[in-house]
Design a protein around this motif. Structure first.
Motif, PDB file in Angstrom:
ATOM      1  N   VAL A 101      68.926  86.510   6.160  1.00  0.00           N
ATOM      2  CA  VAL A 101      69.765  87.290   7.068  1.00  0.00           C
ATOM      3  C   VAL A 101      69.322  88.746   6.982  1.00  0.00           C
ATOM      4  N   ILE A 102      68.944  89.299   8.118  1.00  0.00           N
ATOM      5  CA  ILE A 102      68.538  90.699   8.204  1.00  0.00           C
ATOM      6  C   ILE A 102      69.559  91.417   9.061  1.00  0.00           C
ATOM      7  N   THR A 103      70.228  92.394   8.492  1.00  0.00           N
ATOM      8  CA  THR A 103      71.231  93.128   9.268  1.00  0.00           C
ATOM      9  C   THR A 103      70.864  94.597   9.412  1.00  0.00           C
ATOM     10  N   ASP A 104      71.034  95.080  10.619  1.00  0.00           N
ATOM     11  CA  ASP A 104      70.866  96.491  10.929  1.00  0.00           C
ATOM     12  C   ASP A 104      72.245  97.136  10.735  1.00  0.00           C
ATOM     13  N   ARG A 105      72.438  97.736   9.574  1.00  0.00           N
ATOM     14  CA  ARG A 105      73.673  98.373   9.085  1.00  0.00           C
ATOM     15  C   ARG A 105      74.608  97.364   8.428  1.00  0.00           C
ATOM     16  N   TYR A 106      75.330  97.891   7.412  1.00  0.00           N
ATOM     17  CA  TYR A 106      76.302  97.074   6.676  1.00  0.00           C
ATOM     18  C   TYR A 106      77.293  98.026   6.008  1.00  0.00           C
ATOM     19  N   VAL A 107      77.778  97.696   4.832  1.00  0.00           N
ATOM     20  CA  VAL A 107      78.824  98.478   4.164  1.00  0.00           C
ATOM     21  C   VAL A 107      78.397  99.921   3.895  1.00  0.00           C
ATOM     22  N   ASP A 108      77.147 100.118   3.505  1.00  0.00           N
ATOM     23  CA  ASP A 108      76.712 101.482   3.180  1.00  0.00           C
ATOM     24  C   ASP A 108      76.898 102.440   4.343  1.00  0.00           C
ATOM     25  N   SER A 109      76.760 101.939   5.564  1.00  0.00           N
ATOM     26  CA  SER A 109      76.976 102.823   6.716  1.00  0.00           C
ATOM     27  C   SER A 109      78.420 103.304   6.781  1.00  0.00           C
ATOM     28  N   THR A 110      79.356 102.421   6.464  1.00  0.00           N
ATOM     29  CA  THR A 110      80.761 102.835   6.440  1.00  0.00           C
ATOM     30  C   THR A 110      81.002 103.878   5.357  1.00  0.00           C
ATOM     31  N   LEU A 111      80.401 103.674   4.189  1.00  0.00           N
ATOM     32  CA  LEU A 111      80.577 104.638   3.105  1.00  0.00           C
ATOM     33  C   LEU A 111      79.947 105.976   3.460  1.00  0.00           C
ATOM     34  N   ALA A 112      78.800 105.935   4.137  1.00  0.00           N
ATOM     35  CA  ALA A 112      78.110 107.176   4.481  1.00  0.00           C
ATOM     36  C   ALA A 112      78.766 107.898   5.658  1.00  0.00           C
ATOM     37  N   TYR A 113      79.088 107.151   6.710  1.00  0.00           N
ATOM     38  CA  TYR A 113      79.616 107.785   7.922  1.00  0.00           C
ATOM     39  C   TYR A 113      81.125 108.048   7.832  1.00  0.00           C
ATOM     40  N   GLN A 114      81.887 106.998   7.530  1.00  0.00           N
ATOM     41  CA  GLN A 114      83.346 107.179   7.507  1.00  0.00           C
ATOM     42  C   GLN A 114      83.823 107.792   6.197  1.00  0.00           C
ATOM     43  N   GLY A 115      83.044 107.623   5.126  1.00  0.00           N
ATOM     44  CA  GLY A 115      83.393 108.247   3.845  1.00  0.00           C
ATOM     45  C   GLY A 115      82.866 109.658   3.763  1.00  0.00           C
ATOM     46  N   ALA A 116      81.578 109.786   3.464  1.00  0.00           N
ATOM     47  CA  ALA A 116      80.976 111.110   3.282  1.00  0.00           C
ATOM     48  C   ALA A 116      80.977 111.929   4.564  1.00  0.00           C
ATOM     49  N   GLY A 117      80.656 111.297   5.690  1.00  0.00           N
ATOM     50  CA  GLY A 117      80.595 112.032   6.941  1.00  0.00           C
ATOM     51  C   GLY A 117      81.943 112.578   7.370  1.00  0.00           C
TER      52      GLY A 117
END
Length: 221
Positions: A101-117
């Motif tokens: 399974v290859i996914t373009d974005r996952y949990v880290d995007s939420t942590l980076a964008y909705q968390g840190a961002g």
């Protein structure tokens, strides 16, 4: 952002591509799928947000500039809902079949964008995101690192998230790099400015030792 233990699927291989806007995630995801399919592996290429019927509606809400301002918590919960549906109905079934399974974005995007961002408490955002995904972790996360100025300059029209300030995107980039540094066993950080084929070859080299978990056979659509 210290790494925490999570669950890695016993069957199949879960690979995630992360990075800022315009970093080349979609291109590299497709190239990895093509390389693995040539070797006879069953591969599922997917993405977040939006690769389920429910997710498509959520994607429209969070990315359409017409949505306007949302509460930061509302936005984080919408992304978490997309992830919950995605993992339960797309990712987990494919892994259970032994697919890559290859996914373009996952949990880290939420942590980076909705968390840190968004400057929410990253630990609180992570608790929600990990619950939503059953704490399923990728066997490998590839972070394609580019300066926000360069990545954002690769396209003209911008969605609701792409249209955020440069400082927002700089916080996002720093978060991705910090997460990777905290867990080098499960991350590969590559300069997104490198030639496309060079990046693809390096990714394939890193993925290859993981393939003993995967099966060869029919390819997912």
């Amino acid at each position: 952002m210290p790494a925490a233990p999570g669950t890695h699927a016993a069957t199949g291989v879960f690979v995630c591509f992360e990075g800022g806007e315009g970093s080349g995630k979609s291109t590299q995801s497709r190239l990895l799928r093509a390389a693995l399919e040539q070797q006879g592996y069953a591969v599922l290429l997917t993405f977040e947000p939006g690769d389920t019927a429910v997710g498509r509606q959520l994607r429209q809400i969070v990315l359409d500039p017409a949505t306007g301002s949302l509460s930061d918590r509302t936005e984080a919960l919408l992304y978490a809902a997309d992830k919950a549906e995605h993992v339960d109905t797309v990712v987990q079934p494919a892994l259970a079949r032994g697919e890559v399974v290859i996914t373009d974005r996952y949990v880290d995007s939420t942590l980076a964008y909705q968390g840190a961002g968004r400057s929410l408490d990253v630990a609180e955002v992570e608790q929600v995101a990990r619950w939503a995904t059953g704490d399923l972790r990728p066997h490998l996360t590839v972070v394609l690192d580019v300066e926000p100025e360069q990545g954002l300059g690769r396209f003209e029209g911008r969605d609701r998230i792409e249209g955020e300030s440069l400082e927002f995107h700089r916080r996002v980039r720093e978060a991705f790099v910090a997460m990777a540094a905290a867990d080098p066993e499960h991350y590969l950080v590559l300069d997104g400015r490198l030639p496309v084929d060079e990046i693809a070859a390096t990714v394939l080299e890193r993925v290859t030792p993981l393939l003993d978990r995967a099966t060869r056979g029919a390819v997912s659509s």
